[in-house]
Design an enzyme around this catalytic site. Sequence first.
Site, PDB file in Angstrom:
ATOM      1  CG  ASP A 186      -1.838   1.334   1.113  1.00 52.71           C
ATOM      2  OD1 ASP A 186      -2.443   1.455   0.308  1.00 52.71           O
ATOM      3  OD2 ASP A 186      -2.015   1.970   2.320  1.00 52.71           O
ATOM      4  CD  GLU A 224      -1.932   6.008   3.296  1.00 53.91           C
ATOM      5  OE1 GLU A 224      -2.611   7.043   2.653  1.00 53.91           O
ATOM      6  OE2 GLU A 224      -2.419   5.089   3.475  1.00 53.91           O
ATOM      7  CD  GLU A 266      -8.236  19.005   0.721  1.00 57.65           C
ATOM      8  OE1 GLU A 266      -8.864  20.180   0.644  1.00 57.65           O
ATOM      9  OE2 GLU A 266      -6.920  19.040   0.523  1.00 57.65           O
ATOM     10  CG  HIS A 274      -1.774  10.193   4.924  1.00 52.80           C
ATOM     11  ND1 HIS A 274      -1.154  11.365   5.326  1.00 52.80           N
ATOM     12  CD2 HIS A 274      -1.958  10.510   3.528  1.00 52.80           C
ATOM     13  CE1 HIS A 274      -1.057  12.046   4.380  1.00 52.80           C
ATOM     14  NE2 HIS A 274      -1.350  11.622   3.234  1.00 52.80           N
ATOM     15  CG  HIS A 328      -6.532   5.403   5.226  1.00 56.06           C
ATOM     16  ND1 HIS A 328      -6.838   4.269   4.412  1.00 56.06           N
ATOM     17  CD2 HIS A 328      -7.482   5.916   5.742  1.00 56.06           C
ATOM     18  CE1 HIS A 328      -8.071   4.436   4.397  1.00 56.06           C
ATOM     19  NE2 HIS A 328      -8.634   5.325   5.182  1.00 56.06           N
ATOM     20  CG  ASP A 361      -4.435   1.081   5.296  1.00 54.92           C
ATOM     21  OD1 ASP A 361      -4.946   1.107   6.628  1.00 54.92           O
ATOM     22  OD2 ASP A 361      -4.660   2.152   4.541  1.00 54.92           O
TER      23      ASP A 361
END
Length: 245
Positions: free
Chosen positions: A19, A21, A69, A74, A170, A175
């Site tokens: 995953d 970010e 945002e 995260h 997150h 994740d």
Amino acid sequence: MSLDNVELMQGAGRVIVFDTETTGMNDGAGGIHVGHRVIEIGCIELINRRPTGRTYHVYIKPDRLVDPEAIAVHGITDAFLQDKPSFSSIANEFIAFIDGAELVAHNASFDTSFIDHEFRLLNKGLPATKEICKVTDTLAIAKKLFPGKRNNLDALCNRYGIDNTHRTLHGALLDAEILADVYLYMTGGQTKLNLSQDSAHGQGSGVRRVAASRAPLKVVHATDDELKAHDERLGIVGNPLWQVH
């Protein structure tokens, strides 16, 4: 940084659940980016459907501001990323970790498009992610298994009874850990990873070895009454093939 002889582990059912970010979302128009960058990569290694306890985890300085945002999702701030390595300095070790494996991600096109964007920015002629390893999208699998239903990671955790209450924000490694459990359930297996982790924004990076275990399966034996009823049922069938000597 040592890769713990990762080349010896490639092949043999090697899966990397992964995953990312980022500083923000792409514009949604065919995956064309508007300058956003990868700021965290998290990978969990499975071999023959079992967690090895090895992970790859790194935070990356993006050389641009993180959208407010995205921070709300995260929690990774510009200040936190100031002393982190650049993507160029971790690219080779990341490629070495995923090379030849099956790379599993949820909505994989999102994560791989950002990684491929980073590869292009290096201007070194690096191949696309799909040329380095096979890419499997668990979102596509979920849509086939549960058509018309919500299939985000939280919904799948709820559907499979996976505890994700510790996921308040997150995070790429967290994740990936959750997705590894989801992936194994979705594809016919059950494994508890039990990865011991530092705080959500630990300072370490790179390849790690962490505790991993497989929950033992509970074996339920038939009772004498159940065995008797089974034999009586076979008597009605009349000399089934597996009882012919």
